[in-house]
Design a protein around this motif. Structure first.
Motif, PDB file in Angstrom:
ATOM      1  N   ILE A 167     -19.075   0.497  53.383  1.00  0.00           N
ATOM      2  CA  ILE A 167     -18.656   1.126  54.643  1.00  0.00           C
ATOM      3  C   ILE A 167     -19.179   0.399  55.882  1.00  0.00           C
ATOM      4  CG2 ILE A 167     -18.365   3.416  53.632  1.00  0.00           C
ATOM      5  CD1 ILE A 167     -21.115   4.145  54.765  1.00  0.00           C
ATOM      6  N   GLY A 168     -19.640  -0.832  55.716  1.00  0.00           N
ATOM      7  CA  GLY A 168     -20.160  -1.554  56.869  1.00  0.00           C
ATOM      8  C   GLY A 168     -19.161  -1.657  58.002  1.00  0.00           C
ATOM      9  N   TYR A 169     -17.901  -1.933  57.649  1.00  0.00           N
ATOM     10  CA  TYR A 169     -16.882  -2.083  58.691  1.00  0.00           C
ATOM     11  C   TYR A 169     -16.529  -0.753  59.345  1.00  0.00           C
ATOM     12  CZ  TYR A 169     -13.825  -0.679  54.810  1.00  0.00           C
ATOM     13  OH  TYR A 169     -13.251  -0.012  53.759  1.00  0.00           O
ATOM     14  N   ASP A 170     -16.857   0.373  58.666  1.00  0.00           N
ATOM     15  CA  ASP A 170     -16.581   1.690  59.241  1.00  0.00           C
ATOM     16  C   ASP A 170     -17.441   1.929  60.484  1.00  0.00           C
ATOM     17  OD1 ASP A 170     -15.250   4.420  58.786  1.00  0.00           O
ATOM     18  OD2 ASP A 170     -17.367   4.966  58.989  1.00  0.00           O
ATOM     19  N   LYS A 171     -18.657   1.406  60.473  1.00  0.00           N
ATOM     20  CA  LYS A 171     -19.526   1.536  61.645  1.00  0.00           C
ATOM     21  C   LYS A 171     -18.910   0.844  62.850  1.00  0.00           C
ATOM     22  CE  LYS A 171     -23.601   1.551  58.644  1.00  0.00           C
ATOM     23  NZ  LYS A 171     -24.840   0.812  58.258  1.00  0.00           N
ATOM     24  N   LEU A 172     -18.215  -0.254  62.593  1.00  0.00           N
ATOM     25  CA  LEU A 172     -17.549  -0.968  63.674  1.00  0.00           C
ATOM     26  C   LEU A 172     -16.387  -0.159  64.225  1.00  0.00           C
ATOM     27  CD1 LEU A 172     -17.406  -4.440  61.892  1.00  0.00           C
ATOM     28  CD2 LEU A 172     -19.018  -3.768  63.672  1.00  0.00           C
ATOM     29  N   ALA A 173     -15.646   0.503  63.307  1.00  0.00           N
ATOM     30  CA  ALA A 173     -14.454   1.252  63.708  1.00  0.00           C
ATOM     31  C   ALA A 173     -14.780   2.391  64.653  1.00  0.00           C
ATOM     32  CB  ALA A 173     -13.743   1.789  62.465  1.00  0.00           C
ATOM     33  N   THR A 174     -15.943   3.013  64.462  1.00  0.00           N
ATOM     34  CA  THR A 174     -16.295   4.172  65.282  1.00  0.00           C
ATOM     35  C   THR A 174     -17.055   3.791  66.548  1.00  0.00           C
ATOM     36  OG1 THR A 174     -18.296   4.481  63.926  1.00  0.00           O
ATOM     37  CG2 THR A 174     -16.326   5.736  63.308  1.00  0.00           C
ATOM     38  N   ARG A 175     -17.546   2.558  66.616  1.00  0.00           N
ATOM     39  CA  ARG A 175     -18.362   2.158  67.769  1.00  0.00           C
ATOM     40  C   ARG A 175     -17.684   1.155  68.691  1.00  0.00           C
ATOM     41  NH1 ARG A 175     -24.311   1.193  64.912  1.00  0.00           N
ATOM     42  NH2 ARG A 175     -24.365   3.170  63.750  1.00  0.00           N
ATOM     43  N   MET A 176     -16.671   0.436  68.184  1.00  0.00           N
ATOM     44  CA  MET A 176     -16.019  -0.592  68.983  1.00  0.00           C
ATOM     45  C   MET A 176     -14.497  -0.434  68.919  1.00  0.00           C
ATOM     46  SD  MET A 176     -18.239  -3.991  67.966  1.00  0.00           S
ATOM     47  CE  MET A 176     -17.464  -4.994  69.251  1.00  0.00           C
ATOM     48  N   ASP A 177     -13.836  -0.872  69.964  1.00  0.00           N
ATOM     49  CA  ASP A 177     -12.372  -0.793  70.025  1.00  0.00           C
ATOM     50  C   ASP A 177     -11.792  -2.078  69.433  1.00  0.00           C
ATOM     51  OD1 ASP A 177      -9.836   0.102  70.514  1.00  0.00           O
ATOM     52  OD2 ASP A 177      -9.862  -0.373  72.658  1.00  0.00           O
ATOM     53  N   LEU A 178     -11.727  -2.129  68.096  1.00  0.00           N
ATOM     54  CA  LEU A 178     -11.264  -3.305  67.380  1.00  0.00           C
ATOM     55  C   LEU A 178      -9.896  -3.045  66.751  1.00  0.00           C
ATOM     56  CD1 LEU A 178     -14.636  -4.010  65.524  1.00  0.00           C
ATOM     57  CD2 LEU A 178     -13.763  -5.292  67.490  1.00  0.00           C
ATOM     58  N   ALA A 179      -9.222  -4.111  66.362  1.00  0.00           N
ATOM     59  CA  ALA A 179      -7.942  -3.999  65.645  1.00  0.00           C
ATOM     60  C   ALA A 179      -8.215  -4.195  64.157  1.00  0.00           C
ATOM     61  CB  ALA A 179      -6.956  -5.044  66.151  1.00  0.00           C
ATOM     62  N   PHE A 180      -7.808  -3.224  63.337  1.00  0.00           N
ATOM     63  CA  PHE A 180      -7.989  -3.306  61.890  1.00  0.00           C
ATOM     64  C   PHE A 180      -6.644  -3.620  61.231  1.00  0.00           C
ATOM     65  CE2 PHE A 180     -11.766  -1.248  63.222  1.00  0.00           C
ATOM     66  CZ  PHE A 180     -12.719  -1.537  62.263  1.00  0.00           C
ATOM     67  N   ILE A 181      -6.661  -4.614  60.345  1.00  0.00           N
ATOM     68  CA  ILE A 181      -5.429  -5.090  59.713  1.00  0.00           C
ATOM     69  C   ILE A 181      -5.643  -5.190  58.207  1.00  0.00           C
ATOM     70  CG2 ILE A 181      -3.808  -7.024  59.514  1.00  0.00           C
ATOM     71  CD1 ILE A 181      -4.389  -7.652  62.469  1.00  0.00           C
ATOM     72  N   TYR A 182      -4.712  -4.631  57.453  1.00  0.00           N
ATOM     73  CA  TYR A 182      -4.769  -4.684  55.989  1.00  0.00           C
ATOM     74  C   TYR A 182      -3.940  -5.853  55.471  1.00  0.00           C
ATOM     75  CZ  TYR A 182      -3.724  -3.539  51.119  1.00  0.00           C
ATOM     76  OH  TYR A 182      -3.562  -3.597  49.754  1.00  0.00           O
ATOM     77  N   CYS A 183      -4.498  -6.590  54.489  1.00  0.00           N
ATOM     78  CA  CYS A 183      -3.793  -7.704  53.843  1.00  0.00           C
ATOM     79  C   CYS A 183      -3.190  -7.221  52.532  1.00  0.00           C
ATOM     80  CB  CYS A 183      -4.750  -8.849  53.517  1.00  0.00           C
ATOM     81  SG  CYS A 183      -5.606  -9.522  54.916  1.00  0.00           S
ATOM     82  N   GLU A 184      -1.887  -7.182  52.461  1.00  0.00           N
ATOM     83  CA  GLU A 184      -1.212  -6.809  51.211  1.00  0.00           C
ATOM     84  C   GLU A 184      -0.821  -8.093  50.472  1.00  0.00           C
ATOM     85  OE1 GLU A 184       2.353  -3.928  49.532  1.00  0.00           O
ATOM     86  OE2 GLU A 184       2.433  -4.629  51.605  1.00  0.00           O
ATOM     87  N   MET A 185      -1.597  -8.438  49.454  1.00  0.00           N
ATOM     88  CA  MET A 185      -1.386  -9.671  48.708  1.00  0.00           C
ATOM     89  C   MET A 185      -0.340  -9.462  47.610  1.00  0.00           C
ATOM     90  SD  MET A 185      -3.664 -11.766  50.101  1.00  0.00           S
ATOM     91  CE  MET A 185      -3.866 -13.073  48.899  1.00  0.00           C
ATOM     92  N   LYS A 186       0.500 -10.471  47.430  1.00  0.00           N
ATOM     93  CA  LYS A 186       1.537 -10.405  46.403  1.00  0.00           C
ATOM     94  C   LYS A 186       1.718 -11.781  45.759  1.00  0.00           C
ATOM     95  CE  LYS A 186       6.523  -9.573  45.833  1.00  0.00           C
ATOM     96  NZ  LYS A 186       7.790  -9.272  46.550  1.00  0.00           N
ATOM     97  N   LYS A 187       1.671 -11.816  44.443  1.00  0.00           N
ATOM     98  CA  LYS A 187       1.952 -13.056  43.718  1.00  0.00           C
ATOM     99  C   LYS A 187       3.452 -13.142  43.497  1.00  0.00           C
ATOM    100  CE  LYS A 187       0.454 -15.831  39.757  1.00  0.00           C
ATOM    101  NZ  LYS A 187      -0.494 -15.922  38.612  1.00  0.00           N
TER     102      LYS A 187
END
Length: 294
Positions: free
Chosen positions: A209-229
């Protein structure tokens, strides 16, 4: 060790069609003779997909061994792969999300899972508008191997950061839309840090949950990588912006949304995940379990 690296580098110079012959041999040995982590893989699959028959589980397991063997030789190929070949073999879809974040002046947290082949993101820095691209990695016991893998990950303009350094780096850096931080976010926390868990693939799952601390404290853009072979040696990664339900993320919201997106990816192609990883070994140590589904 230097001699070993020279040998690996020479092997990596071979065309992939030759390296895939080595992959076929490894698959035969791992699947039919050695049975590499067979019990772990089988149990992980059965627990994750209780609705599937034994025959379906065996089919997924066999395909996993094939993909895992390809992953190993593709990782070796990373030592010498060119930027051009890397960009041909890894297609990046929906790059507009990176331009949107830059216009908004928000640094990016990129969240990926152990979906093959996450190691082939080396040319990523060359395709996005952000000036700084930081793959986040975990320190390994061998300084020699850590330095070698860091060199591989720093190709084509990346600036790799060790996991223990990255949070401080993000807080100290200017949030101006010019930096991207790449997390393989389904890491299993060390047992001493198993504080939060959630339901993922029908199981109580310890969550990093390290990145969760960033989400609640800073106005950042979160992006999910959907990998496909797509096929052997060719991959697609589709980028999806993760937005909060309200004006900003609340505690654990981005963690739950990431795991939901990753679960959807795995249900579409379950054989393309690192099932040999003992992801659920600390599930009994979870201190706070979140049963709410996002």
């Amino acid at each position: 060790m230097n001699f070993l690296i020279k040998i690996l580098y020479l092997i990596s110079k071979l065309p992939l069609k030759i390296l895939y012959i080595f992959s076929d041999v490894m698959f035969f040995l791992n699947y039919y003779i050695v049975g590499y982590r067979k019990k772990v893989i089988t149990q992980n699959l059965k627990n994750s997909f209780p609705e599937k028959s034994d025959e379906e589980i065996r089919e997924i397991r066999k395909k996993f061994y094939l993909n895992f063997s390809d992953y190993l030789v593709e990782t070796i190929k990373s030592f010498s792969i060119s930027e051009t070949e890397s960009r041909v073999r890894m297609q990046h879809i929906n790059q507009e999300v990176f331009h949107d974040a830059k216009r908004e002046g928000k640094n990016i947290i990129l969240l990926a899972g152990h979906v093959f082949n996450w190691e082939w993101m080396n040319a990523f820095a060359a395709i996005i508008p952000q000036k700084h691209c930081h793959p986040v990695y975990r320190k390994v016991n061998s300084d020699f191997w850590e330095n070698q893998m860091k060199k591989v990950r720093n190709k084509f303009g990346n600036e790799a950061l060790e996991a223990n350094e990255v949070i401080i780096n993000i807080f100290r850096s200017k949030n101006d839309g010019d930096s991207t931080y790449m997390f393989v976010a389904d890491q299993t926390p060390h047992i001493a840090h198993v504080n939060y868990g959630l339901e993922f693939l029908n199981q109580r799952t310890p969550a990093f949950i390290g990145y969760d601390k960033l989400a609640t404290r800073m106005d950042l853009a979160f992006i999910y990588c959907e990998m496909k072979k797509v096929k052997r040696g060719y991959y697609q990664v589709n980028y999806h912006r993760i937005f909060p339900d309200g004006e900003k993320f609340v505690e654990h919201e981005v963690v739950k949304k990431f795991h939901k997106l990753l679960e959807n990816t795995l249900r579409k192609r379950p054989d393309n995940y690192l099932w040999s990883h003992r992801k659920w070994k600390y599930q009994d140590s979870i201190k706070t379990f979140d049963s709410e589904k996002k």
